[in-house]
Design a protein around this motif. Sequence first.
Motif, PDB file in Angstrom:
ATOM      1  N   PHE A  23     -12.536   6.595  13.733  1.00 37.67           N
ATOM      2  CA  PHE A  23     -12.526   6.998  12.512  1.00 37.67           C
ATOM      3  C   PHE A  23     -11.382   7.083  11.749  1.00 37.67           C
ATOM      4  CE2 PHE A  23     -16.535   9.116  13.794  1.00 37.67           C
ATOM      5  CZ  PHE A  23     -17.416   9.135  12.781  1.00 37.67           C
ATOM      6  N   LEU A  24     -11.248   6.367  10.336  1.00 38.00           N
ATOM      7  CA  LEU A  24     -10.045   6.272   9.743  1.00 38.00           C
ATOM      8  C   LEU A  24      -9.958   7.249   8.584  1.00 38.00           C
ATOM      9  CD1 LEU A  24     -10.172   2.383   9.547  1.00 38.00           C
ATOM     10  CD2 LEU A  24      -8.819   3.972  11.408  1.00 38.00           C
ATOM     11  N   THR A  25      -9.241   8.188   8.897  1.00 38.12           N
ATOM     12  CA  THR A  25      -9.162   9.649   8.215  1.00 38.12           C
ATOM     13  C   THR A  25      -8.268   9.308   7.116  1.00 38.12           C
ATOM     14  OG1 THR A  25      -8.136  10.607   9.671  1.00 38.12           O
ATOM     15  CG2 THR A  25     -10.239  10.829   9.925  1.00 38.12           C
ATOM     16  N   GLY A  26      -7.509   8.260   7.053  1.00 38.57           N
ATOM     17  CA  GLY A  26      -6.252   8.396   5.982  1.00 38.57           C
ATOM     18  C   GLY A  26      -5.966   7.029   5.649  1.00 38.57           C
ATOM     19  N   ALA A  27      -5.175   6.762   4.367  1.00 32.42           N
ATOM     20  CA  ALA A  27      -4.916   5.576   3.930  1.00 32.42           C
ATOM     21  C   ALA A  27      -3.582   5.764   2.999  1.00 32.42           C
ATOM     22  CB  ALA A  27      -6.112   4.835   3.166  1.00 32.42           C
ATOM     23  N   ALA A  28      -2.785   4.946   2.881  1.00 34.85           N
ATOM     24  CA  ALA A  28      -1.804   4.959   1.778  1.00 34.85           C
ATOM     25  C   ALA A  28      -1.709   3.504   1.139  1.00 34.85           C
ATOM     26  CB  ALA A  28      -0.606   5.016   2.853  1.00 34.85           C
ATOM     27  N   PRO A  29      -1.449   3.798   0.088  1.00 38.85           N
ATOM     28  CA  PRO A  29      -1.296   2.453  -0.880  1.00 38.85           C
ATOM     29  C   PRO A  29       0.217   1.820  -0.635  1.00 38.85           C
ATOM     30  CG  PRO A  29      -0.983   4.532  -2.225  1.00 38.85           C
ATOM     31  CD  PRO A  29      -1.165   5.084  -0.745  1.00 38.85           C
ATOM     32  N   THR A  30       0.266   0.435  -0.888  1.00 37.03           N
ATOM     33  CA  THR A  30       1.521  -0.056  -0.628  1.00 37.03           C
ATOM     34  C   THR A  30       2.509   0.006  -1.740  1.00 37.03           C
ATOM     35  OG1 THR A  30       0.041  -2.197  -1.403  1.00 37.03           O
ATOM     36  CG2 THR A  30       0.324  -1.679   0.982  1.00 37.03           C
ATOM     37  N   THR A  31       1.913   0.665  -2.856  1.00 37.08           N
ATOM     38  CA  THR A  31       2.868   0.696  -4.126  1.00 37.08           C
ATOM     39  C   THR A  31       2.840   2.039  -4.453  1.00 37.08           C
ATOM     40  OG1 THR A  31       1.242  -0.118  -5.563  1.00 37.08           O
ATOM     41  CG2 THR A  31       2.990  -1.925  -4.680  1.00 37.08           C
ATOM     42  N   ASN A  32       3.724   2.465  -5.110  1.00 38.24           N
ATOM     43  CA  ASN A  32       3.937   3.742  -5.849  1.00 38.24           C
ATOM     44  C   ASN A  32       3.497   3.420  -7.241  1.00 38.24           C
ATOM     45  OD1 ASN A  32       3.790   6.556  -5.018  1.00 38.24           O
ATOM     46  ND2 ASN A  32       6.072   6.212  -4.116  1.00 38.24           N
ATOM     47  N   ASN A  33       2.227   3.786  -7.745  1.00 35.50           N
ATOM     48  CA  ASN A  33       1.942   3.237  -8.922  1.00 35.50           C
ATOM     49  C   ASN A  33       2.037   4.774  -9.682  1.00 35.50           C
ATOM     50  OD1 ASN A  33       1.257   2.619 -11.322  1.00 35.50           O
ATOM     51  ND2 ASN A  33      -0.692   1.372 -10.704  1.00 35.50           N
ATOM     52  N   ARG A  34       2.838   4.814 -10.565  1.00 32.39           N
ATOM     53  CA  ARG A  34       3.085   6.292 -11.324  1.00 32.39           C
ATOM     54  C   ARG A  34       2.101   6.298 -12.430  1.00 32.39           C
ATOM     55  NH1 ARG A  34       6.655   8.621  -8.476  1.00 32.39           N
ATOM     56  NH2 ARG A  34       8.575   7.273  -7.878  1.00 32.39           N
ATOM     57  N   LEU A  75      -8.099 -14.198  -0.873  1.00 30.21           N
ATOM     58  CA  LEU A  75      -6.913 -13.491  -1.371  1.00 30.21           C
ATOM     59  C   LEU A  75      -5.710 -14.186  -1.698  1.00 30.21           C
ATOM     60  CD1 LEU A  75      -6.092 -10.520  -1.591  1.00 30.21           C
ATOM     61  CD2 LEU A  75      -5.429 -10.365   0.671  1.00 30.21           C
ATOM     62  N   GLN A  76      -5.570 -15.140  -0.490  1.00 28.43           N
ATOM     63  CA  GLN A  76      -4.300 -15.998  -0.486  1.00 28.43           C
ATOM     64  C   GLN A  76      -4.298 -16.802  -1.893  1.00 28.43           C
ATOM     65  OE1 GLN A  76      -4.298 -18.902   2.744  1.00 28.43           O
ATOM     66  NE2 GLN A  76      -1.895 -18.763   2.815  1.00 28.43           N
ATOM     67  N   LYS A  77      -5.314 -17.250  -2.221  1.00 28.51           N
ATOM     68  CA  LYS A  77      -5.380 -17.999  -3.547  1.00 28.51           C
ATOM     69  C   LYS A  77      -5.157 -17.266  -4.635  1.00 28.51           C
ATOM     70  CE  LYS A  77      -8.596 -21.053  -5.653  1.00 28.51           C
ATOM     71  NZ  LYS A  77     -10.156 -20.914  -5.788  1.00 28.51           N
ATOM     72  N   ASN A  78      -5.961 -16.149  -4.859  1.00 26.44           N
ATOM     73  CA  ASN A  78      -5.978 -15.472  -6.007  1.00 26.44           C
ATOM     74  C   ASN A  78      -4.734 -14.445  -6.224  1.00 26.44           C
ATOM     75  OD1 ASN A  78      -8.239 -16.615  -6.619  1.00 26.44           O
ATOM     76  ND2 ASN A  78      -9.500 -15.244  -5.897  1.00 26.44           N
ATOM     77  N   GLN A  79      -4.302 -13.614  -5.090  1.00 24.89           N
ATOM     78  CA  GLN A  79      -3.155 -12.844  -5.025  1.00 24.89           C
ATOM     79  C   GLN A  79      -2.208 -13.164  -3.868  1.00 24.89           C
ATOM     80  OE1 GLN A  79      -4.411  -8.631  -5.378  1.00 24.89           O
ATOM     81  NE2 GLN A  79      -6.593  -9.689  -5.555  1.00 24.89           N
ATOM     82  N   PRO A  80      -1.515 -14.257  -4.068  1.00 26.97           N
ATOM     83  CA  PRO A  80      -0.647 -14.521  -2.900  1.00 26.97           C
ATOM     84  C   PRO A  80       0.418 -13.703  -2.559  1.00 26.97           C
ATOM     85  CG  PRO A  80      -0.096 -16.130  -4.940  1.00 26.97           C
ATOM     86  CD  PRO A  80      -1.417 -15.010  -5.263  1.00 26.97           C
ATOM     87  N   GLU A  81       0.948 -12.639  -3.497  1.00 27.91           N
ATOM     88  CA  GLU A  81       1.759 -11.682  -3.290  1.00 27.91           C
ATOM     89  C   GLU A  81       1.213 -10.437  -2.381  1.00 27.91           C
ATOM     90  OE1 GLU A  81       3.605 -10.120  -6.682  1.00 27.91           O
ATOM     91  OE2 GLU A  81       4.210 -12.109  -7.226  1.00 27.91           O
ATOM     92  N   THR A  82      -0.004 -10.263  -2.634  1.00 32.18           N
ATOM     93  CA  THR A  82      -0.823  -9.234  -1.851  1.00 32.18           C
ATOM     94  C   THR A  82      -1.212  -9.810  -0.325  1.00 32.18           C
ATOM     95  OG1 THR A  82      -1.735  -8.350  -3.745  1.00 32.18           O
ATOM     96  CG2 THR A  82      -2.811  -7.847  -1.695  1.00 32.18           C
ATOM     97  N   PHE A  83      -1.465 -11.024  -0.260  1.00 26.77           N
ATOM     98  CA  PHE A  83      -1.822 -11.746   0.904  1.00 26.77           C
ATOM     99  C   PHE A  83      -0.426 -11.790   1.904  1.00 26.77           C
ATOM    100  CE2 PHE A  83      -1.680 -15.407   3.620  1.00 26.77           C
ATOM    101  CZ  PHE A  83      -3.025 -15.105   4.292  1.00 26.77           C
ATOM    102  N   GLU A  84       0.684 -12.075   0.984  1.00 30.24           N
ATOM    103  CA  GLU A  84       1.906 -12.016   1.787  1.00 30.24           C
ATOM    104  C   GLU A  84       2.447 -10.536   2.508  1.00 30.24           C
ATOM    105  OE1 GLU A  84       5.393 -14.262   3.112  1.00 30.24           O
ATOM    106  OE2 GLU A  84       3.562 -14.812   2.160  1.00 30.24           O
TER     107      GLU A  84
END
Length: 111
Positions: A23-34, A75-84
């Motif tokens: 069970f995956l009970t937590g997640a964290a975003p990779t950016t702090n979007n204020r 993802l690699q094609k459309n959002q290369p930074e996220t893919f990286e």
Amino acid sequence: MRIAFGEPLYLKDAGKCPVCLKFLTGAAPTTNNREEPVWSPKVGDYSICMYCSTILRFEFNSQYKEADREDLLELQKNQPETFELLSKMVVAAQQMVAERRRKQKGKHRSH
Ligand SMILES: [Zn+2]
């Protein structure tokens, strides 16, 4: 390697990793979007299982599916930074999983 994470979020309707079945009970975003103080995962967002380092995709009803080759190519094609970023995180997750396994083996040996 360091990745800046936002505040982790507790997922009350947690889904299971389809690969290791934890069970995956937590997640964290990779950016702090204020501009989005209350972050929550959305359908189609990517995540990495910290138990087995599988790349997952959020589906409806907090379910996960294993990201397939087509998902990742898109993802690699459309959002290369996220893919990286995702690629780096997978490596970090694999190291964590390997480290945890080493520690568990050590524990078994001392018994
Ligand atoms: Zn897993």
